[in-house]
Write an enzyme that holds these catalytic residues in place. Structure first.
Site, PDB file in Angstrom:
ATOM      1  N   ARG A 185     -15.686  12.734   1.976  1.00 51.01           N
ATOM      2  CA  ARG A 185     -14.866  12.612   0.302  1.00 51.01           C
ATOM      3  C   ARG A 185     -15.668  10.870  -0.333  1.00 51.01           C
ATOM      4  O   ARG A 185     -15.116  10.205   0.875  1.00 51.01           O
ATOM      5  CB  ARG A 185     -13.676  12.896  -0.106  1.00 51.01           C
ATOM      6  CG  ARG A 185     -13.832  14.498  -0.572  1.00 51.01           C
ATOM      7  CD  ARG A 185     -12.264  14.847  -1.081  1.00 51.01           C
ATOM      8  NE  ARG A 185     -12.196  16.554  -1.405  1.00 51.01           N
ATOM      9  CZ  ARG A 185     -11.311  16.957  -1.324  1.00 51.01           C
ATOM     10  NH1 ARG A 185     -10.040  16.834  -0.375  1.00 51.01           N
ATOM     11  NH2 ARG A 185     -11.232  18.502  -1.263  1.00 51.01           N
ATOM     12  N   ARG A 219       6.962  -0.538  -3.561  1.00 53.45           N
ATOM     13  CA  ARG A 219       8.174  -1.405  -3.778  1.00 53.45           C
ATOM     14  C   ARG A 219       9.306  -1.466  -3.455  1.00 53.45           C
ATOM     15  O   ARG A 219       9.968  -1.398  -3.266  1.00 53.45           O
ATOM     16  CB  ARG A 219       8.726  -1.675  -4.971  1.00 53.45           C
ATOM     17  CG  ARG A 219       7.801  -2.386  -6.096  1.00 53.45           C
ATOM     18  CD  ARG A 219       8.579  -3.433  -6.761  1.00 53.45           C
ATOM     19  NE  ARG A 219       8.872  -2.642  -8.226  1.00 53.45           N
ATOM     20  CZ  ARG A 219       8.907  -2.479  -9.904  1.00 53.45           C
ATOM     21  NH1 ARG A 219       7.940  -3.550 -10.445  1.00 53.45           N
ATOM     22  NH2 ARG A 219       9.945  -1.899 -10.374  1.00 53.45           N
ATOM     23  N   GLU A 246       7.331 -14.998 -11.756  1.00 53.79           N
ATOM     24  CA  GLU A 246       7.476 -16.067 -12.601  1.00 53.79           C
ATOM     25  C   GLU A 246       7.937 -16.110 -14.099  1.00 53.79           C
ATOM     26  O   GLU A 246       8.390 -17.002 -14.919  1.00 53.79           O
ATOM     27  CB  GLU A 246       6.073 -15.380 -13.238  1.00 53.79           C
ATOM     28  CG  GLU A 246       5.491 -17.114 -12.856  1.00 53.79           C
ATOM     29  CD  GLU A 246       4.393 -17.131 -14.766  1.00 53.79           C
ATOM     30  OE1 GLU A 246       4.408 -18.165 -15.318  1.00 53.79           O
ATOM     31  OE2 GLU A 246       4.931 -16.533 -15.262  1.00 53.79           O
ATOM     32  N   ASP A 269       3.827  -9.188  -5.640  1.00 57.63           N
ATOM     33  CA  ASP A 269       2.143  -8.958  -6.038  1.00 57.63           C
ATOM     34  C   ASP A 269       1.373 -10.362  -5.486  1.00 57.63           C
ATOM     35  O   ASP A 269       0.622 -11.322  -5.786  1.00 57.63           O
ATOM     36  CB  ASP A 269       2.213  -9.466  -7.806  1.00 57.63           C
ATOM     37  CG  ASP A 269       2.127  -7.701  -8.772  1.00 57.63           C
ATOM     38  OD1 ASP A 269       2.786  -6.875  -8.009  1.00 57.63           O
ATOM     39  OD2 ASP A 269       2.463  -7.909 -10.073  1.00 57.63           O
TER      40      ASP A 269
HETATM   41  O1  F6P Z   1       6.375  -5.998  -9.037  1.00 57.91           O
HETATM   42  C1  F6P Z   1       4.920  -6.617 -10.499  1.00 57.91           C
HETATM   43  C2  F6P Z   1       4.778  -5.145 -10.421  1.00 57.91           C
HETATM   44  O2  F6P Z   1       4.631  -4.130  -9.344  1.00 57.91           O
HETATM   45  C3  F6P Z   1       3.189  -5.210 -10.826  1.00 57.91           C
HETATM   46  O3  F6P Z   1       2.190  -4.941 -10.281  1.00 57.91           O
HETATM   47  C4  F6P Z   1       3.357  -4.051 -11.540  1.00 57.91           C
HETATM   48  O4  F6P Z   1       2.463  -4.028 -12.838  1.00 57.91           O
HETATM   49  C5  F6P Z   1       4.982  -3.700 -12.414  1.00 57.91           C
HETATM   50  O5  F6P Z   1       5.817  -4.152 -10.809  1.00 57.91           O
HETATM   51  C6  F6P Z   1       5.620  -2.590 -12.329  1.00 57.91           C
HETATM   52  O6  F6P Z   1       6.766  -2.427 -12.837  1.00 57.91           O
HETATM   53  P1  F6P Z   1       7.688  -1.329 -13.894  1.00 57.91           P
HETATM   54  O7  F6P Z   1       7.149  -0.944 -13.133  1.00 57.91           O
HETATM   55  O8  F6P Z   1       9.252  -1.874 -13.555  1.00 57.91           O
HETATM   56  O9  F6P Z   1       7.396  -1.918 -14.950  1.00 57.91           O
END
Ligand code: F6P
EC number: 2.7.1.11
Length: 343
Positions: A163, A276, A104, A128
C-alpha cells in the site's frame, strides 16, 4: 519580588517543565514568590490565579504533558482592549514581572504588553518550531518523535499490504515536523507548506518504487501543504474565530488523487493532536527547564521585553521584537537535502 507565569495558545509537551523551573529558580536563587494565571491571557484578564509553591506537586510536573495552568486563546482586539484590566489585576496581585510562555501569537502579545509598560519576559514554545530568533522551541522534539514512531509503524503495515500510506502531521505554516519526521522515518516523499507540491511528482515517485519492486510507499504531508497552482483541485480552509488558518485535509486529498491516478491501494492517517500530547522527550525537558530558569532570572533582573532563545549550546536573551513578525520557515537547502532521498 513576585513573578507571574502563564501558558497561552496551543499546548505542547514541556510547558510544565518551564513552570517548574520558573518556580524553583525564583524560589531557590532569589526567594521570589510566583503566581500562575490560568488559561493564558484569558485568566490574566479575568484575574484567575493561584500561588505556585516550590513543593512536591511542582517538583513532579517535569514529565507531565499539557500545562497545569491550562491554556487559552484570546482575540488580539479583546486582548488590547483589556490593557487597563490587566494592569489593575497585576497590581492587585502585587506582581512585579510576568513570564509569558507561548508561540508567535503569545509573544506578540507579550511584546505589546511590554511596549505598554508591563514588565514581561517571553518563553518560546510550539511543536511547530516556527518561532524566529531561536534554534528550537521545546515541544518540537517530542512531536517529531511521536510522528517518527508513527511512520516506523506505517512501514511494516504498508509493505505487508503493498500500500501507499499517507501520514499527515501538524505544521500550519511551516514544515519542520514533516521534514524531520519524514527524514527520521524514511518517508519516500515529504511535502511542506513552504514548497507547493506537484501531485504528478509524488505519483511518479510512488510508481517508480513499484516498478523497482518496492511495492509500498510512505508520503509524509504537513497539514498546511498546498499544491502548485494549476496542478490539482484543492479548496483551502478558512480562518477560525482567532484568525488562525483551518485545514481541509490535504493528506486525504493527496491520497485520493494518488489512488485515482495509479489505482494503487492508498490509506491516509492523520496524527493530529497526538503529536501535542503526552510526556516530553528528554531533550524537550532539558530545553524547557533551561528556558524556565533563564526566564526567571531575566524577570527577576528586570530584563523586560526580552525572550529566551536557544543559540547553539547557549540560552540567550533576545528582544521580543526579533521573535515575532516573521516565522522561521524551512530553508530551501534543508528541503533539497530531503528531496535527495525521495522515491
Ligand atoms: O501548536 C501549533 C499547532 O499544532 C498547529 O500545527 C496546528 O495547526 C494547530 O496548533 C492546531 O491547534 P488547535 O487545534 O488547538 O487549534
Amino acid at each position: 519580588m513576585r513573578l507571574a507565569v502563564l501558558t497561552s495558545g496551543g499546548d505542547c509537551p514541556g510547558l510544565n517543565a518551564v513552570i517548574r523551573a520558573v518556580v524553583r529558580t525564583a524560589s531557590n536563587e532569589f526567594g521570589d514568590t510566583v503566581v500562575g494565571y490560568e488559561d493564558g491571557w484569558v485568566g490574566l484578564m479575568e484575574d484567575r490565579r493561584r500561588d505556585l509553591y516550590d513543593d512536591a506537586e511542582i517538583d513532579r510536573i517535569l514529565l507531565r504533558g499539557g500545562t497545569i495552568l491550562g491554556t487559552g486563546r484570546l482575540h488580539p482586539d479583546k486582548f488590547k482592549a483589556g490593557l487597563d484590566t490587566i494592569k489593575a489585576n497585576m497590581a492587585d496581585a502585587e506582581v512585579d514581572a510576568l513570564i509569558a510562555i507561548g508561540g508567535e501569537g503569545t509573544l506578540k502579545g507579550a511584546k505589546w504588553l511590554s511596549d505598554n509598560g508591563i514588565p514581561v519576559v517571553g518563553v518560546p514554545k510550539t511543536i511547530d518550531n516556527d518561532v524566529n530568533a531561536t534554534d528550537y522551541t521545546f515541544g518540537f522534539d517530542t512531536a517529531v518523535s511521536v510522528a517518527t514512531d508513527a511512520i516506523d509503524r506505517l512501514h511494516t503495515t504498508a509493505e505487508s499490504h503493498d500500500r501507499i500510506l499517507i501520514v499527515e502531521v501538524m505544521g500550519r505554516h511551516v514544515g519542520w515536523i514533516a521534514l524531520h519526521a519524514g527524514m527520521a522515518g524514511g518517508a519516500h516523499y515529504t511535502v511542506i507548506p513552504e514548497v507547493p507540491f506537484d501531485i504528478a511528482d509524488i505519483t511518479k515517485a510512488m510508481e517508480r518504487r513499484f516498478q523497482m519492486g518496492e511495492k509500498y510507499g510512505i508520503v509524509c504531508v504537513a497539514e498546511g501543504a498546498l499544491p502548485k497552482e494549476g496542478t490539482m483541485d484543492f479548496e483551502e480552509g478558512g480562518v477560525d474565530q482567532f484568525g488562525h488558518q483551518t485545514f481541509n485535509g490535504i493528506g486525504q486529498v493527496i491520497g485520493d488523487e494518488i489512488k485515482k491516478r495509479t489505482g494503487y491501494d492508498v490509506r491516509t492517517t492523520v496524527l493530529g493532536h497526538i503529536q501535542r500530547g503526552g510526556t516530553p522527550t528528554a531533550y524537550d525537558r532539558v530545553l524547557a527547564t533551561r528556558y524556565g530558569t533563564h526566564a526567571a532570572r531575566a524577570a527577576h533582573n528586570g530584563q523586560s521585553g526580552m525572550c529566551v532563545a536557544l543559540h547553539g549550546e547557549n540560552i540567550d536573551l533576545v528582544p521580543l521584537e526579533d521573535a515575532v513578525g516573521k516565522l522561521k520557515v524551512v530553508p530551501a537547502k534543508r528541503y533539497a537535502n530531503a528531496q535527495a532521498l525521495f522515491g
